[in-house]
Design an enzyme around this catalytic site. Structure first.
Site, PDB file in Angstrom:
ATOM      1  N   THR A  41       0.923  -1.009   0.050  1.00 34.76           N
ATOM      2  CA  THR A  41      -0.028  -0.161  -0.119  1.00 34.76           C
ATOM      3  C   THR A  41       0.985   1.271   0.042  1.00 34.76           C
ATOM      4  O   THR A  41       2.153   1.101  -0.177  1.00 34.76           O
ATOM      5  CB  THR A  41      -1.001  -0.070   1.284  1.00 34.76           C
ATOM      6  OG1 THR A  41       0.074   0.237   2.432  1.00 34.76           O
ATOM      7  CG2 THR A  41      -1.664  -1.375   1.352  1.00 34.76           C
ATOM      8  N   THR A 105      -8.994  -3.922   6.412  1.00 27.07           N
ATOM      9  CA  THR A 105      -7.649  -4.656   6.585  1.00 27.07           C
ATOM     10  C   THR A 105      -7.207  -5.169   7.846  1.00 27.07           C
ATOM     11  O   THR A 105      -6.727  -6.237   8.041  1.00 27.07           O
ATOM     12  CB  THR A 105      -6.498  -3.377   6.350  1.00 27.07           C
ATOM     13  OG1 THR A 105      -6.669  -2.695   4.944  1.00 27.07           O
ATOM     14  CG2 THR A 105      -4.941  -4.158   6.557  1.00 27.07           C
ATOM     15  N   THR A 135      -1.251  -2.942  19.258  1.00 23.83           N
ATOM     16  CA  THR A 135      -0.632  -1.647  19.633  1.00 23.83           C
ATOM     17  C   THR A 135      -1.256  -1.444  21.081  1.00 23.83           C
ATOM     18  O   THR A 135      -2.295  -2.067  21.556  1.00 23.83           O
ATOM     19  CB  THR A 135      -1.269  -0.580  19.101  1.00 23.83           C
ATOM     20  OG1 THR A 135      -1.369   0.860  19.430  1.00 23.83           O
ATOM     21  CG2 THR A 135      -2.864  -0.809  18.536  1.00 23.83           C
ATOM     22  N   ASP A 136      -0.790  -0.506  21.962  1.00 26.35           N
ATOM     23  CA  ASP A 136      -1.402  -0.197  23.394  1.00 26.35           C
ATOM     24  C   ASP A 136      -2.581   0.611  23.049  1.00 26.35           C
ATOM     25  O   ASP A 136      -3.506   0.994  24.099  1.00 26.35           O
ATOM     26  CB  ASP A 136      -0.213   0.742  24.206  1.00 26.35           C
ATOM     27  CG  ASP A 136       0.163   2.075  23.594  1.00 26.35           C
ATOM     28  OD1 ASP A 136      -0.209   2.228  22.436  1.00 26.35           O
ATOM     29  OD2 ASP A 136       1.010   2.802  24.126  1.00 26.35           O
ATOM     30  N   GLU A 137      -2.731   1.218  22.109  1.00 23.54           N
ATOM     31  CA  GLU A 137      -4.069   2.072  21.879  1.00 23.54           C
ATOM     32  C   GLU A 137      -5.323   1.397  22.020  1.00 23.54           C
ATOM     33  O   GLU A 137      -6.342   1.927  22.144  1.00 23.54           O
ATOM     34  CB  GLU A 137      -3.893   2.759  20.394  1.00 23.54           C
ATOM     35  CG  GLU A 137      -2.674   3.426  20.055  1.00 23.54           C
ATOM     36  CD  GLU A 137      -2.540   4.402  18.858  1.00 23.54           C
ATOM     37  OE1 GLU A 137      -3.706   4.898  18.530  1.00 23.54           O
ATOM     38  OE2 GLU A 137      -1.451   4.939  18.663  1.00 23.54           O
ATOM     39  N   TYR A 160      -9.076   3.294  14.012  1.00 25.54           N
ATOM     40  CA  TYR A 160      -7.653   2.791  14.085  1.00 25.54           C
ATOM     41  C   TYR A 160      -7.724   1.578  15.289  1.00 25.54           C
ATOM     42  O   TYR A 160      -7.474   0.514  15.372  1.00 25.54           O
ATOM     43  CB  TYR A 160      -6.460   3.463  14.232  1.00 25.54           C
ATOM     44  CG  TYR A 160      -5.194   2.874  14.497  1.00 25.54           C
ATOM     45  CD1 TYR A 160      -4.790   1.674  13.833  1.00 25.54           C
ATOM     46  CD2 TYR A 160      -4.550   3.024  15.607  1.00 25.54           C
ATOM     47  CE1 TYR A 160      -3.619   0.845  13.945  1.00 25.54           C
ATOM     48  CE2 TYR A 160      -3.230   2.204  15.841  1.00 25.54           C
ATOM     49  CZ  TYR A 160      -2.924   1.488  14.963  1.00 25.54           C
ATOM     50  OH  TYR A 160      -1.616   0.487  15.395  1.00 25.54           O
ATOM     51  N   ARG A 291      -6.934  16.856  16.699  1.00 27.15           N
ATOM     52  CA  ARG A 291      -7.593  15.544  16.185  1.00 27.15           C
ATOM     53  C   ARG A 291      -8.843  15.225  16.862  1.00 27.15           C
ATOM     54  O   ARG A 291      -8.853  15.277  18.273  1.00 27.15           O
ATOM     55  CB  ARG A 291      -6.450  14.478  16.531  1.00 27.15           C
ATOM     56  CG  ARG A 291      -7.103  13.105  16.232  1.00 27.15           C
ATOM     57  CD  ARG A 291      -5.975  12.166  16.568  1.00 27.15           C
ATOM     58  NE  ARG A 291      -4.757  11.762  15.682  1.00 27.15           N
ATOM     59  CZ  ARG A 291      -3.784  11.179  15.841  1.00 27.15           C
ATOM     60  NH1 ARG A 291      -3.602  10.611  17.071  1.00 27.15           N
ATOM     61  NH2 ARG A 291      -2.955  11.256  15.156  1.00 27.15           N
TER      62      ARG A 291
HETATM   63  P1  NAD Z   1       2.977   0.796   8.488  1.00 27.95           P
HETATM   64  O1  NAD Z   1       1.823   1.329   8.205  1.00 27.95           O
HETATM   65  O2  NAD Z   1       4.349   1.454   8.461  1.00 27.95           O
HETATM   66  O3  NAD Z   1       3.025  -0.562   7.435  1.00 27.95           O
HETATM   67  C1  NAD Z   1       2.021  -1.326   7.358  1.00 27.95           C
HETATM   68  C2  NAD Z   1       2.426  -2.434   6.089  1.00 27.95           C
HETATM   69  O4  NAD Z   1       1.220  -3.540   6.154  1.00 27.95           O
HETATM   70  C3  NAD Z   1       2.879  -1.650   4.874  1.00 27.95           C
HETATM   71  O5  NAD Z   1       4.128  -2.324   4.444  1.00 27.95           O
HETATM   72  C4  NAD Z   1       1.647  -1.990   3.959  1.00 27.95           C
HETATM   73  O6  NAD Z   1       1.863  -2.032   2.636  1.00 27.95           O
HETATM   74  C5  NAD Z   1       1.153  -3.420   4.610  1.00 27.95           C
HETATM   75  N1  NAD Z   1      -0.445  -3.755   4.402  1.00 27.95           N
HETATM   76  C6  NAD Z   1      -1.317  -2.916   4.553  1.00 27.95           C
HETATM   77  N2  NAD Z   1      -2.586  -3.435   4.279  1.00 27.95           N
HETATM   78  C7  NAD Z   1      -2.068  -4.703   3.747  1.00 27.95           C
HETATM   79  C8  NAD Z   1      -3.064  -5.706   3.480  1.00 27.95           C
HETATM   80  N3  NAD Z   1      -4.232  -5.737   3.180  1.00 27.95           N
HETATM   81  N4  NAD Z   1      -2.114  -6.978   3.004  1.00 27.95           N
HETATM   82  C9  NAD Z   1      -0.983  -6.940   3.025  1.00 27.95           C
HETATM   83  N5  NAD Z   1       0.013  -5.839   3.405  1.00 27.95           N
HETATM   84  C10 NAD Z   1      -0.562  -4.926   4.054  1.00 27.95           C
HETATM   85  O7  NAD Z   1       2.866   0.028   9.719  1.00 27.95           O
HETATM   86  P2  NAD Z   1       3.845   0.023  11.265  1.00 27.95           P
HETATM   87  O8  NAD Z   1       3.882   1.478  11.812  1.00 27.95           O
HETATM   88  O9  NAD Z   1       4.986  -0.550  10.550  1.00 27.95           O
HETATM   89  O10 NAD Z   1       3.047  -0.764  12.083  1.00 27.95           O
HETATM   90  C11 NAD Z   1       3.083  -2.329  12.037  1.00 27.95           C
HETATM   91  C12 NAD Z   1       2.108  -3.186  12.924  1.00 27.95           C
HETATM   92  O11 NAD Z   1       2.707  -2.595  14.199  1.00 27.95           O
HETATM   93  C13 NAD Z   1       0.903  -2.655  12.760  1.00 27.95           C
HETATM   94  O12 NAD Z   1       0.079  -3.803  13.069  1.00 27.95           O
HETATM   95  C14 NAD Z   1       0.537  -1.587  13.952  1.00 27.95           C
HETATM   96  O13 NAD Z   1      -0.834  -1.709  14.154  1.00 27.95           O
HETATM   97  C15 NAD Z   1       1.464  -2.245  14.986  1.00 27.95           C
HETATM   98  N6  NAD Z   1       2.219  -1.019  15.882  1.00 27.95           N
HETATM   99  C16 NAD Z   1       2.426   0.059  15.342  1.00 27.95           C
HETATM  100  C17 NAD Z   1       3.255   1.085  16.245  1.00 27.95           C
HETATM  101  C18 NAD Z   1       3.893   2.229  15.773  1.00 27.95           C
HETATM  102  O14 NAD Z   1       4.191   3.186  16.485  1.00 27.95           O
HETATM  103  N7  NAD Z   1       4.011   2.329  14.462  1.00 27.95           N
HETATM  104  C19 NAD Z   1       3.030   0.816  17.493  1.00 27.95           C
HETATM  105  C20 NAD Z   1       2.574  -0.556  18.108  1.00 27.95           C
HETATM  106  C21 NAD Z   1       2.132  -1.429  17.105  1.00 27.95           C
HETATM  107  P1  TYD Z   2       1.171   9.726  15.609  1.00 29.31           P
HETATM  108  O1  TYD Z   2       2.559   9.844  15.392  1.00 29.31           O
HETATM  109  O2  TYD Z   2       0.002   9.864  14.357  1.00 29.31           O
HETATM  110  O3  TYD Z   2       0.782   8.472  16.533  1.00 29.31           O
HETATM  111  P2  TYD Z   2      -0.580   8.143  17.202  1.00 29.31           P
HETATM  112  O4  TYD Z   2      -1.734   8.980  17.215  1.00 29.31           O
HETATM  113  O5  TYD Z   2      -0.808   6.733  16.904  1.00 29.31           O
HETATM  114  O6  TYD Z   2       0.034   8.107  18.908  1.00 29.31           O
HETATM  115  O7  TYD Z   2       0.721  11.125  16.579  1.00 29.31           O
HETATM  116  C1  TYD Z   2       1.302  10.975  17.888  1.00 29.31           C
HETATM  117  C2  TYD Z   2       1.064  12.102  18.574  1.00 29.31           C
HETATM  118  O8  TYD Z   2       1.397  13.389  17.688  1.00 29.31           O
HETATM  119  C3  TYD Z   2      -0.319  12.237  18.896  1.00 29.31           C
HETATM  120  O9  TYD Z   2      -0.893  12.655  20.045  1.00 29.31           O
HETATM  121  C4  TYD Z   2      -1.160  13.042  17.626  1.00 29.31           C
HETATM  122  C5  TYD Z   2       0.204  14.294  17.628  1.00 29.31           C
HETATM  123  N1  TYD Z   2       0.639  14.743  16.291  1.00 29.31           N
HETATM  124  C6  TYD Z   2       0.616  16.201  15.927  1.00 29.31           C
HETATM  125  O10 TYD Z   2       0.485  16.945  17.011  1.00 29.31           O
HETATM  126  N2  TYD Z   2       0.842  16.616  14.914  1.00 29.31           N
HETATM  127  C7  TYD Z   2       1.220  15.931  13.738  1.00 29.31           C
HETATM  128  O11 TYD Z   2       1.169  16.372  12.832  1.00 29.31           O
HETATM  129  C8  TYD Z   2       0.835  14.495  13.923  1.00 29.31           C
HETATM  130  C9  TYD Z   2       1.017  13.502  12.739  1.00 29.31           C
HETATM  131  C10 TYD Z   2       0.495  14.090  15.130  1.00 29.31           C
END
Ligand code: NAD
Ligand code: TYD
Length: 354
Positions: A41, A105, A135-137, A160, A291
């Protein structure tokens, strides 16, 4: 699981966290065959894995986790021993704009993958594992005190987090109903290299480089608990190999920051690295409309993972943030590609002729 040879499907391996998990597993465990299953994606980028794409134990398969026939074909093509499931829609702001894509998804995709794996492994669950990364969310929003533990009741508040909570419930339902071999972890906010510049930290770094406004939502008082992405990958490695089936583990950095303090710290680090006047980057800070339903505070109690499996984060935040800034400054081409969509051309060149 013991460290004999294994075939492991990592979903979402072309994304931010997934690419770090793929890199770690490919390089640390040459006896494993690592299959990166990703739909590519907007968030999936094979340039994230350029350094390991020629490794003999790495295979990329383009596929969509919501596509039942494609997932069945994957399990028919390979004798899959384990799945580490990261594929997801992951950005809260996008979930507010398009919630149903997150249901598709994160809920349907996870349920589909669970079901295909269950049927493929039927009667032979011994030695198999489905590791769900969450996620912790899912726990909702904290007040000024307290931490999320593994016992905290789910209370998701954004589309989400609701979709991730639902996927977590399906994973546990498969464990209880079918004795399907699952394990799960719930992690706090990650930061580090290869982070798509729509999330807070890479967006701010990119805007500071380009002297663009730094959009802080509301008053910037929301608190997040930040963990270096390579520490998350090391936690996933630990839980995958040593965690107990049917259990969940919280992963976090014991590292809480208000958004505004974090942005100020970034500005300070970048003024120094870019040879700017102190305060020059901070002058770009712009408060914007909050937000909707913005969760006030996330904070993870990761003591179970520490006590039971001995994991702890390796980096202090200031050090991790400085390393992250250095990576973005050294990889301006990567940022240009992901913001312009050029990486899609890279994919076509690399894979479409196969
Ligand atoms: P990201 O958005 O960077 O990557 C998601 C990946 O999934 C992409 O490579 C995308 O192409 C692929 N994808 C999306 N839809 C798909 C589908 N239908 N089939 C196959 N592939 C698909 O996400 P991320 O930040 O690397 O997060 C990865 C995982 O970790 C997620 O499950 C997220 O909920 C979890 N997570 C993320 C964070 C964070 O801070 N980013 C924290 C805790 C948990
Ligand atoms: P984000 O990186 O989107 O992660 P999450 O919402 O999953 O925690 O955002 C982190 C924090 O930063 C969240 O409180 C929203 C805030 N934020 C801003 O203040 N400005 C921005 O442009 C973005 C993307 C997030």
């Amino acid at each position: 699981m013991r460290k004999e040879s294994k075939t492991i499907v990592i979903t979402g391996g072309a994304g931010f966290i997934g690419s770090h998990v793929v890199r770690r597993m490919v390089t640390r465990y040459p006896q494993y065959t690592i299959i990166n299953l990703d739909a590519l994606t907007y968030a999936g980028n094979l340039e994230n894995l350029k350094d390991i794409e020629k490794s003999p134990n790495y295979i990329f398969e383009k596929g969509d986790i919501t596509d039942e026939a494609a997932m069945k074909a994957l399990f028919e093509k390979y004798a899959v021993d384990a799945v580490i499931h990261l594929a997801a829609e992951s950005h809260v702001d996008r979930s507010i704009a398009d919630p149903l894509q997150f249901v598709k998804t994160n809920v349907l995709g996870t349920a589909n993958l669970l079901n295909v794996a269950r049927l493929a492994w039927q009667g032979q669950f011994e030695g198999k594992l489905f590791y769900h990364v969450s996620t912790d969310e899912v726990y909702g929003s904290l007040g000024e005190t307290g931490f999320f533990t593994e016992e905290t009741a789910y209370d998701p508040r954004s589309p989400y987090s609701a979709s991730k909570a639902s996927s977590d419930h399906f994973v546990m339902a498969y464990y209880h109903t079918y004795h399907f071999p699952v394990i799960m972890s719930n992690c706090s906010n990650n930061y580090g290299s290869y982070h798509f510049p729509e999330k807070l930290i890479p967006l701010m770094i990119n805007n500071i480089i380009n002297r663009k406004p730094l959009p802080v939502y509301g008053k910037g008082e929301n608190v997040r608990d930040w963990l270096f992405v390579e520490d998350h990958a090391s936690a996933i490695d630990t839980i995958f190999h040593h965690g107990k089936q049917g259990e969940k583990y919280n992963v976090g950095g014991f590292n809480e920051w208000t958004n505004i303090d974090l942005v100020h710290l970034l500005c300070k680090i970048m003024d120094e690295k870019l040879d700017r006047q102190p305060g020059e980057s901070a002058s770009l800070i712009t408060y914007v409309t909050d937000r909707p339903g913005h969760d006030l505070r996330y904070a993870i109690d990761a003591s179970k993972l520490n006590k039971e499996l001995g994991w702890k984060p390796s980096l202090q935040f200031e050090e991790g943030l400085a390393k992250t800034v250095d990576w973005y400054l050294a990889n301006t081409e990567w940022i240009k590609h992901v913001t312009s969509g050029d990486y899609k051309k890279y994919y076509e060149n690399q894979y479409d002729h196969r």
